[in-house]
Design a protein around this motif. Structure first.
Motif, PDB file in Angstrom:
ATOM      1  N   GLY A  69       4.874  -1.194  -6.640  1.00 18.43           N
ATOM      2  CA  GLY A  69       3.572  -1.692  -7.033  1.00 18.43           C
ATOM      3  C   GLY A  69       2.451  -0.886  -6.423  1.00 18.43           C
ATOM      4  N   LEU A  70       1.242  -1.428  -6.500  1.00 16.47           N
ATOM      5  CA  LEU A  70       0.043  -0.794  -5.962  1.00 16.47           C
ATOM      6  C   LEU A  70      -0.303  -1.399  -4.612  1.00 16.47           C
ATOM      7  CD1 LEU A  70      -2.488   1.031  -6.290  1.00 16.47           C
ATOM      8  CD2 LEU A  70      -3.564  -0.903  -7.466  1.00 16.47           C
ATOM      9  N   VAL A  71      -0.543  -0.541  -3.631  1.00 15.60           N
ATOM     10  CA  VAL A  71      -0.879  -0.996  -2.287  1.00 15.60           C
ATOM     11  C   VAL A  71      -1.913  -0.057  -1.677  1.00 15.60           C
ATOM     12  CG1 VAL A  71       0.981   0.316  -1.187  1.00 15.60           C
ATOM     13  CG2 VAL A  71       0.092  -1.742  -0.072  1.00 15.60           C
ATOM     14  N   GLN A  72      -2.767  -0.584  -0.809  1.00 19.18           N
ATOM     15  CA  GLN A  72      -3.775   0.230  -0.140  1.00 19.18           C
ATOM     16  C   GLN A  72      -3.167   1.018   1.013  1.00 19.18           C
ATOM     17  OE1 GLN A  72      -6.910  -2.481   1.029  1.00 19.18           O
ATOM     18  NE2 GLN A  72      -7.958  -2.227  -0.932  1.00 19.18           N
ATOM     19  N   PRO A  73      -3.776   2.146   1.382  1.00 20.13           N
ATOM     20  CA  PRO A  73      -3.294   2.896   2.541  1.00 20.13           C
ATOM     21  C   PRO A  73      -3.212   2.001   3.774  1.00 20.13           C
ATOM     22  CG  PRO A  73      -4.878   4.198   1.339  1.00 20.13           C
ATOM     23  CD  PRO A  73      -4.907   2.821   0.726  1.00 20.13           C
ATOM     24  N   GLY A  74      -2.127   2.140   4.526  1.00 15.81           N
ATOM     25  CA  GLY A  74      -1.897   1.306   5.690  1.00 15.81           C
ATOM     26  C   GLY A  74      -1.130   0.036   5.393  1.00 15.81           C
ATOM     27  N   GLY A  75      -0.930  -0.264   4.127  1.00 14.70           N
ATOM     28  CA  GLY A  75      -0.213  -1.460   3.728  1.00 14.70           C
ATOM     29  C   GLY A  75       1.287  -1.277   3.754  1.00 14.70           C
ATOM     30  N   LEU A 118       7.906   2.456  -9.449  1.00 10.81           N
ATOM     31  CA  LEU A 118       6.708   3.214  -9.077  1.00 10.81           C
ATOM     32  C   LEU A 118       5.999   2.576  -7.895  1.00 10.81           C
ATOM     33  CD1 LEU A 118       4.645   5.485  -9.643  1.00 10.81           C
ATOM     34  CD2 LEU A 118       3.527   3.922 -11.246  1.00 10.81           C
ATOM     35  N   VAL A 119       5.704   3.402  -6.895  1.00 10.86           N
ATOM     36  CA  VAL A 119       4.908   3.000  -5.740  1.00 10.86           C
ATOM     37  C   VAL A 119       3.631   3.819  -5.748  1.00 10.86           C
ATOM     38  CG1 VAL A 119       4.751   2.965  -3.225  1.00 10.86           C
ATOM     39  CG2 VAL A 119       6.885   2.314  -4.358  1.00 10.86           C
ATOM     40  N   THR A 120       2.490   3.146  -5.786  1.00 14.85           N
ATOM     41  CA  THR A 120       1.201   3.814  -5.780  1.00 14.85           C
ATOM     42  C   THR A 120       0.401   3.362  -4.568  1.00 14.85           C
ATOM     43  OG1 THR A 120       1.163   3.902  -8.204  1.00 14.85           O
ATOM     44  CG2 THR A 120      -0.914   4.263  -7.056  1.00 14.85           C
ATOM     45  N   VAL A 121       0.013   4.310  -3.728  1.00 12.73           N
ATOM     46  CA  VAL A 121      -0.767   4.019  -2.524  1.00 12.73           C
ATOM     47  C   VAL A 121      -2.161   4.601  -2.736  1.00 12.73           C
ATOM     48  CG1 VAL A 121      -0.902   4.199  -0.033  1.00 12.73           C
ATOM     49  CG2 VAL A 121       1.332   4.172  -1.158  1.00 12.73           C
ATOM     50  N   SER A 122      -3.133   3.726  -2.915  1.00 14.78           N
ATOM     51  CA  SER A 122      -4.485   4.175  -3.224  1.00 14.78           C
ATOM     52  C   SER A 122      -5.501   3.110  -2.842  1.00 14.78           C
ATOM     53  CB  SER A 122      -4.615   4.492  -4.718  1.00 14.78           C
ATOM     54  OG  SER A 122      -5.939   4.856  -5.057  1.00 14.78           O
TER      55      SER A 122
END
Length: 121
Positions: free
Chosen positions: A10-16, A116-120
């Motif tokens: 999934g979508l996660v913020q930097p540091g998550g 899919l892993v999205t870090v943004s």
């Protein structure tokens, strides 16, 4: 005969953090090792982490100290706990089962379809 199904991307913020799971199904007697690979656009597929049947582990240098791979042999399931995620971790993550023994095949390798892993931010 053998299928690997990944989940947890999934979508996660930097540091998550994210936790990926991969369950192998079929008439499986044993699996020698399970691993996670990843592939970002324009890059080659690379090994992220691997774990053997005796719980020996190996990690890519870029994820050491941040990612942890674990395995539940009774469930034929492998996990990847990802902490302190960075934008450069963005990729499709693939589950791999190595040396799988079934009623009809010996020592085969199997791959999942990827998650899919999205870090943004």
């Amino acid at each position: 005969q053998v299928q690997l199904v990944e989940s947890g991307g999934g979508l996660v913020q930097p540091g998550g953090s994210l936790r990926l799971s991969c369950a192998a199904s079929g008439s499986i007697f044993s699996i020698n090792a399970m691993a996670w690979y990843r592939q970002a656009p324009g890059n080659e597929r690379e090994l992220v982490a691997a774990i053997t049947s005796d719980d020996s582990t190996n990690y890519a240098e870029s994820v050491k100290g941040r990612f942890t791979i674990s395995r539940d042999n009774a469930k034929n399931t492998v996990y990847l706990q990802m902490n302190s995620l960075k934008p450069e971790d963005t990729a499709v993550y693939y589950c791999n089962a190595k040396g799988v023994f079934t009623t009809t095949h010996v020592g085969m390798d199997y791959w999942g379809k990827g998650t899919l892993v999205t870090v943004s931010s």
